[in-house]
Scaffold this motif. Structure first.
Motif, PDB file in Angstrom:
ATOM      1  N   SER A  26       0.826  -1.206   0.000  1.00  0.00           N
ATOM      2  CA  SER A  26       0.000   0.000   0.000  1.00  0.00           C
ATOM      3  C   SER A  26       0.860   1.255   0.000  1.00  0.00           C
ATOM      4  O   SER A  26       0.588   2.214  -0.729  1.00  0.00           O
ATOM      5  CB  SER A  26      -0.920  -0.010   1.230  1.00  0.00           C
ATOM      6  N   VAL A  27       1.913   1.250   0.814  1.00  0.00           N
ATOM      7  CA  VAL A  27       2.787   2.424   0.883  1.00  0.00           C
ATOM      8  C   VAL A  27       3.486   2.647  -0.453  1.00  0.00           C
ATOM      9  O   VAL A  27       3.605   3.785  -0.924  1.00  0.00           O
ATOM     10  CB  VAL A  27       3.806   2.259   2.027  1.00  0.00           C
ATOM     11  N   LEU A  28       3.935   1.562  -1.098  1.00  0.00           N
ATOM     12  CA  LEU A  28       4.587   1.715  -2.397  1.00  0.00           C
ATOM     13  C   LEU A  28       3.641   2.303  -3.428  1.00  0.00           C
ATOM     14  O   LEU A  28       4.018   3.164  -4.230  1.00  0.00           O
ATOM     15  CB  LEU A  28       5.108   0.352  -2.878  1.00  0.00           C
ATOM     16  N   VAL A  29       2.389   1.847  -3.403  1.00  0.00           N
ATOM     17  CA  VAL A  29       1.400   2.384  -4.340  1.00  0.00           C
ATOM     18  C   VAL A  29       1.204   3.872  -4.118  1.00  0.00           C
ATOM     19  O   VAL A  29       1.179   4.678  -5.052  1.00  0.00           O
ATOM     20  CB  VAL A  29       0.063   1.630  -4.195  1.00  0.00           C
ATOM     21  N   VAL A  30       1.072   4.261  -2.860  1.00  0.00           N
ATOM     22  CA  VAL A  30       0.766   5.661  -2.581  1.00  0.00           C
ATOM     23  C   VAL A  30       1.998   6.546  -2.741  1.00  0.00           C
ATOM     24  O   VAL A  30       1.882   7.720  -3.069  1.00  0.00           O
ATOM     25  CB  VAL A  30       0.160   5.793  -1.174  1.00  0.00           C
ATOM     26  N   LEU A  31       3.181   5.993  -2.550  1.00  0.00           N
ATOM     27  CA  LEU A  31       4.375   6.774  -2.851  1.00  0.00           C
ATOM     28  C   LEU A  31       4.428   7.096  -4.341  1.00  0.00           C
ATOM     29  O   LEU A  31       4.844   8.190  -4.744  1.00  0.00           O
ATOM     30  CB  LEU A  31       5.628   6.005  -2.433  1.00  0.00           C
ATOM     31  N   GLY A  32       4.008   6.139  -5.147  1.00  0.00           N
ATOM     32  CA  GLY A  32       3.888   6.431  -6.573  1.00  0.00           C
ATOM     33  C   GLY A  32       2.909   7.549  -6.814  1.00  0.00           C
ATOM     34  O   GLY A  32       3.131   8.429  -7.655  1.00  0.00           O
ATOM     35  N   TYR A  33       1.823   7.555  -6.052  1.00  0.00           N
ATOM     36  CA  TYR A  33       0.839   8.639  -6.173  1.00  0.00           C
ATOM     37  C   TYR A  33       1.470   9.982  -5.811  1.00  0.00           C
ATOM     38  O   TYR A  33       1.218  11.003  -6.462  1.00  0.00           O
ATOM     39  CB  TYR A  33      -0.340   8.345  -5.241  1.00  0.00           C
ATOM     40  N   GLN A  34       2.328   9.965  -4.783  1.00  0.00           N
ATOM     41  CA  GLN A  34       2.900  11.224  -4.305  1.00  0.00           C
ATOM     42  C   GLN A  34       3.954  11.775  -5.255  1.00  0.00           C
ATOM     43  O   GLN A  34       4.017  12.977  -5.502  1.00  0.00           O
ATOM     44  CB  GLN A  34       3.520  11.002  -2.916  1.00  0.00           C
ATOM     45  N   PHE A  35       4.781  10.891  -5.820  1.00  0.00           N
ATOM     46  CA  PHE A  35       5.944  11.376  -6.556  1.00  0.00           C
ATOM     47  C   PHE A  35       5.833  11.231  -8.072  1.00  0.00           C
ATOM     48  O   PHE A  35       6.636  11.804  -8.793  1.00  0.00           O
ATOM     49  CB  PHE A  35       7.199  10.644  -6.066  1.00  0.00           C
ATOM     50  N   ASN A 347       6.856  14.575   3.129  1.00  0.00           N
ATOM     51  CA  ASN A 347       5.684  13.835   2.668  1.00  0.00           C
ATOM     52  C   ASN A 347       5.946  12.332   2.667  1.00  0.00           C
ATOM     53  O   ASN A 347       5.068  11.533   3.013  1.00  0.00           O
ATOM     54  CB  ASN A 347       5.284  14.289   1.266  1.00  0.00           C
ATOM     55  N   PHE A 348       7.153  11.947   2.290  1.00  0.00           N
ATOM     56  CA  PHE A 348       7.527  10.534   2.302  1.00  0.00           C
ATOM     57  C   PHE A 348       7.419   9.961   3.714  1.00  0.00           C
ATOM     58  O   PHE A 348       6.858   8.875   3.936  1.00  0.00           O
ATOM     59  CB  PHE A 348       8.945  10.390   1.760  1.00  0.00           C
ATOM     60  N   LEU A 349       7.959  10.686   4.693  1.00  0.00           N
ATOM     61  CA  LEU A 349       7.902  10.216   6.075  1.00  0.00           C
ATOM     62  C   LEU A 349       6.468  10.169   6.589  1.00  0.00           C
ATOM     63  O   LEU A 349       6.091   9.264   7.336  1.00  0.00           O
ATOM     64  CB  LEU A 349       8.757  11.127   6.965  1.00  0.00           C
ATOM     65  N   ILE A 350       5.656  11.153   6.183  1.00  0.00           N
ATOM     66  CA  ILE A 350       4.253  11.165   6.616  1.00  0.00           C
ATOM     67  C   ILE A 350       3.521   9.934   6.089  1.00  0.00           C
ATOM     68  O   ILE A 350       2.783   9.254   6.821  1.00  0.00           O
ATOM     69  CB  ILE A 350       3.559  12.454   6.139  1.00  0.00           C
ATOM     70  N   LEU A 395       1.656  25.914   7.769  1.00  0.00           N
ATOM     71  CA  LEU A 395       2.297  24.802   7.078  1.00  0.00           C
ATOM     72  C   LEU A 395       1.212  23.918   6.474  1.00  0.00           C
ATOM     73  O   LEU A 395       0.335  23.431   7.190  1.00  0.00           O
ATOM     74  CB  LEU A 395       3.162  23.993   8.042  1.00  0.00           C
ATOM     75  N   LEU A 396       1.283  23.726   5.177  1.00  0.00           N
ATOM     76  CA  LEU A 396       0.276  22.935   4.480  1.00  0.00           C
ATOM     77  C   LEU A 396       0.850  21.561   4.150  1.00  0.00           C
ATOM     78  O   LEU A 396       1.775  21.429   3.357  1.00  0.00           O
ATOM     79  CB  LEU A 396      -0.164  23.643   3.192  1.00  0.00           C
ATOM     80  N   LEU A 397       0.292  20.535   4.804  1.00  0.00           N
ATOM     81  CA  LEU A 397       0.701  19.160   4.545  1.00  0.00           C
ATOM     82  C   LEU A 397      -0.166  18.564   3.438  1.00  0.00           C
ATOM     83  O   LEU A 397      -1.289  19.013   3.205  1.00  0.00           O
ATOM     84  CB  LEU A 397       0.549  18.316   5.813  1.00  0.00           C
ATOM     85  N   PRO A 398       0.329  17.537   2.766  1.00  0.00           N
ATOM     86  CA  PRO A 398      -0.514  16.867   1.767  1.00  0.00           C
ATOM     87  C   PRO A 398      -1.691  16.196   2.453  1.00  0.00           C
ATOM     88  O   PRO A 398      -1.564  15.674   3.571  1.00  0.00           O
ATOM     89  CB  PRO A 398       0.431  15.837   1.138  1.00  0.00           C
ATOM     90  N   LEU A 399      -2.816  16.193   1.822  1.00  0.00           N
ATOM     91  CA  LEU A 399      -4.022  15.619   2.418  1.00  0.00           C
ATOM     92  C   LEU A 399      -4.442  14.335   1.711  1.00  0.00           C
ATOM     93  O   LEU A 399      -4.734  13.321   2.347  1.00  0.00           O
ATOM     94  CB  LEU A 399      -5.177  16.631   2.371  1.00  0.00           C
ATOM     95  N   VAL A 400      -4.441  14.354   0.383  1.00  0.00           N
ATOM     96  CA  VAL A 400      -4.990  13.216  -0.358  1.00  0.00           C
ATOM     97  C   VAL A 400      -4.058  12.012  -0.304  1.00  0.00           C
ATOM     98  O   VAL A 400      -4.489  10.891  -0.051  1.00  0.00           O
ATOM     99  CB  VAL A 400      -5.271  13.613  -1.819  1.00  0.00           C
ATOM    100  N   SER A 401      -2.750  12.230  -0.539  1.00  0.00           N
ATOM    101  CA  SER A 401      -1.849  11.080  -0.614  1.00  0.00           C
ATOM    102  C   SER A 401      -1.714  10.351   0.732  1.00  0.00           C
ATOM    103  O   SER A 401      -1.815   9.118   0.755  1.00  0.00           O
ATOM    104  CB  SER A 401      -0.479  11.499  -1.141  1.00  0.00           C
ATOM    105  N   PRO A 402      -1.536  11.028   1.884  1.00  0.00           N
ATOM    106  CA  PRO A 402      -1.533  10.276   3.143  1.00  0.00           C
ATOM    107  C   PRO A 402      -2.889   9.628   3.434  1.00  0.00           C
ATOM    108  O   PRO A 402      -2.942   8.513   3.952  1.00  0.00           O
ATOM    109  CB  PRO A 402      -1.179  11.345   4.184  1.00  0.00           C
TER     110      PRO A 402
END
Length: 721
Positions: A26-35, A347-350, A395-402
């Protein structure tokens, strides 16, 4: 004692490995979404939409009251509402009446009048790139007020690539207005707002003279130098907004990084907007502009606002004219209404943290249906954290990817838990279905608590079906026992399959008889329960016909069945002794259903329905009246009905049905002659019941029954036992 502990530990390790693999995927999939997805605009929209929502609804800043906007609007360009005598009295209006762009004497007079009225700074968002008539007048005014007037220039042929802006040159004011040695901040500023993918609005307040700037190289504007120097000694220019605030003494230093603005309250209602032509109409200057007092100590921005200019930009709540966007930027700078966007490393750490959080939070959960609640709770916690950080620390953090990481991980765990429970239930179901009906097994597995409570006894309204093979005892006496058992098992299997297909519960076998119930374990309401029962009875007849054709028994040895169905209140529970008990239904409704089934022998119809059930299904299934019978133990007679079926056991409404029903009504009312006439209309129906009613009418016309006699086909028979 060690074995159970070791087994429990092994199961825990299996679950832990499965969870770890699911979360990692799941994390790998969403990291793809983020980057990866940020470079695909359509797929990146959810994150940008989420950011826009946060910016729009969290801590908006108020537009400063230090600004007045003088507009080159349609009214000014067309001089709408200005009388001819007013134009004749004003040299400026006469120049404006000529073709646009005007003589620059107009701007010279405008600056002079605004400065004399007490304007703090006059900022002109108009490009003067080519010489025109009136340049000497405008230059004289600019030289007269070097600390009051800000001009605009434009970077041309710009492109944006990975945060860097590249330009092919600058459209500077003509040398006749502002020579190169004086074309420095804050006397001029660039008016560009480069397109970006961030929600809301961003701006750069300083740009290198080379036209290539990097967001990652931070350089402070040095007020002592007049303009900044980069590391390679390239000059920096300030934005139009930064130059205006610098000249007004409201800001002192700027960087070349990208600034993101928070959302503002209604900009166009907060800033006074004045048509430029009003300034040169004496009556309007005096009445509306209060002899220029409206401009005192104000920053006056002059720019195009007419439809012909097509100069509009987007802010979080919609599009506004470009010149007003400079006011928006200046107000944000005065209020320090900027925010920062978290970097990719953060974002990666989040995202990794979210995946681990759902993993450790879900690991001890045994009931998979709790996972959606846990996911919803964690989503709310993260959303609250995002809003709090934006509100308190800008500070604006990503919302959708996490959130996607949390949902994908949670759904994966949910699917794993569900699949595991499904396998366990399937194994249990296969064992239980050998002994009890399928829907009973389903109810036990899905709702164990409520079902267990019902075992102690509860009253319910149900449909009860009894079916029995006619003459089975005689048939079995003349057959090989193996063949009898084989045929009986095939028959019972087919009948039970029909019951299960129509959501019924198999209550019991009594020899070759089948008892089924609808509404005891799970009810879908009186109408559906009763309709399912009748449809099951009809399909039983069809299945039996198929079995008879398969077995190819002699015509006198074919299986035939009678089915009785009743609807009413029963007691449902686990009934029996400590050694043996059955989950069944008992009560008068059950007894009456059995007696109704027995009546099929006399009336020679395969299916009989009690009047309570017929009343419920009559709007869904075509029925015909069979007889009114006296039932042992009951004072009130019972009306029996049967579904109208053709030779293929399909429901239909025959043309003679209305005459038949009218005939049975006359028969019950002792109007035998009228009844006979109605039944004669059905003579072509080739119907056993019609013939029997017709014969009964003829007999009653010859020998009228007494007034106390029961008027039905049982008039010469005993009551139903």
């Amino acid at each position: 004692m060690a074995a159970p502990k070791n087994k429990k530990t092994a199961q825990f390790r299996i679950r832990a490995r499965a969870y770890a693999l699911i979360v990692l995927a799941s994390v790998l999939v969403v990291l793809g979404y983020q980057f990866a997805i940020p470079y695909i605009p359509i797929l990146n929209r959810p994150e940008l939409s989420a950011r826009t929502w946060i910016i729009t609804y969290v801590h908006r800043f108020a537009i400063s009251g230090d600004f007045v906007f003088v507009a080159l609007d349609d009214a000014t360009l067309q001089l709408d509402g200005v009388e001819p005598e007013e134009i004749a009295a004003s040299p400026e209006l006469q120049l404006m009446q000529a073709e646009f762009p005007w003589s620059r004497k107009v701007y010279a007079s405008l600056i002079e009048r605004l400065v004399q009225a007490g304007a703090r700074v006059v900022a002109i968002d108009v490009l003067f790139t080519t010489p025109r008539i009136g340049d000497e007048d405008l230059r004289a005014v600019i030289e007269r007020y070097p600390d009051r007037v800000v001009l605009a220039f434009n970077y041309k042929n710009t492109t944006v690539h990975q945060g860097d802006i590249m330009s092919m040159g600058r459209d500077m004011p003509t040398q006749g207005l502002l020579p190169d040695d004086k074309a420095k901040p804050p006397r001029l500023g660039f008016v560009n707002f480069w397109p970006d993918e961030t929600p809301g609005r961003s701006d750069r307040l300083a740009v290198s003279d080379s036209g290539v700037i990097s967001t990652f190289h931070y350089k402070i504007y040095d007020s002592s130098l007049g303009f900044a120097k980069s590391r390679n000694e390239q000059a920096y220019y300030l934005s139009f907004a930064a130059s205006v605030l610098k000249m007004a003494g409201l800001a002192d230093h700027f960087s070349d990084k990208e600034y993101w603005f928070r959302d503002a309250y209604n900009l166009q209602s907060a800033v006074p907007i004045i048509s430029l032509s009003d300034i040169f109409v004496p009556a309007l200057w005096k009445a509306n502009l209060k002899d220029g007092k409206i401009f005192k100590n104000k920053i006056v921005v002059i720019g195009p606002l007419g439809d012909r200019f097509h100069d509009r930009h987007f802010i979080p709540r919609g599009a506004i004219p470009g010149p007003l966007l400079h006011v928006y930027a200046m107000s944000a700078m005065l209020e320090n209404a900027f925010y920062n966007i978290s970097e990719d490393r953060a974002n990666f750490l989040i995202i990794c943290g979210i995946g681990l959080l759902i993993y450790f939070a879900a690991l001890p959960i045994r009931r998979f249906w709790l996972l959606p609640l846990l996911m919803a709770f964690l989503l709310l916690i993260y959303l609250g954290a995002v809003l709090l950080l934006f509100e308190k620390f800008s500070l604006l953090l990503p919302l959708v990817s996490p959130s996607a990481a949390l949902v994908v991980s949670g759904v994966s765990l949910f699917a794993y838990q569900y699949a595991r429970d499904l396998v366990e239930k399937s194994r249990t179901r296969r064992t239980l279905e050998r002994y009890v009906s399928r829907n009973l097994v389903q109810e036990i597995l899905d709702d164990q608590g409520d079902f267990a409570a019902s075992l102690a006894g509860t009253r319910k309204n149900v449909a009860v079906l009894f079916s029995d093979i006619r003459g089975f005892t005689r048939y079995s006496e003349n057959r090989d026992p193996h063949e009898v058992v084989k045929h009986l098992n095939e028959y019972l299997t087919a009948m039970v399959d029909v019951v299960f297909k129509h959501t019924g519960t198999l209550d019991k076998f009594v020899g070759d008889a089948v008892m089924a119930v609808w509404g005891n374990v799970h009810s879908e309401g009186a109408e559906k329960d009763t309709v399912y029962a009748v449809e099951a009875a009809i399909e039983m007849l069809s299945e039996l016909q198929c079995l008879n054709e398969k077995w190819k028994l002699g015509s006198g040895e074919k299986f035939s069945i009678g089915i009785g169905i009743n609807y009413g209140s029963v007691v449902f529970g686990n009934i029996g002794s400590e050694q043996k008990s059955d989950l069944t239904v008992i009560g008068d409704t059950v007894n009456l259903a059995s007696r109704i089934e027995s009546s099929t022998k006399f009336y020679r119809v395969p299916i009989l329905l009690g009047e309570a059930l017929a009343e419920v299904v009559k709007h869904r299934i075509p029925l015909r009246f069979v007889a009114r019978v006296a039932v042992k133990g009951r004072l009130k007679e019972l009306d029996l009905f049967t579904p109208v079926l053709n030779a293929e056991h399909a429901l239909y409404t025959p043309p003679w049905l209305e005459a038949y029903e009218q005939g049975t009504k006359y028969f019950r009312d002792r109007e035998f002659l009228k009844a006979k006439r109605e039944f004669e209309k059905c003579s072509n129906a080739d119907d056993e019941l019609t013939r029997r009613y017709l014969a009964a009418c003829e007999k009653c016309l010859v020998e009228p029954p007494s007034q106390t006699a029961s008027i039905n086909l049982h008039m010469f028979e005993d009551a139903v036992e």
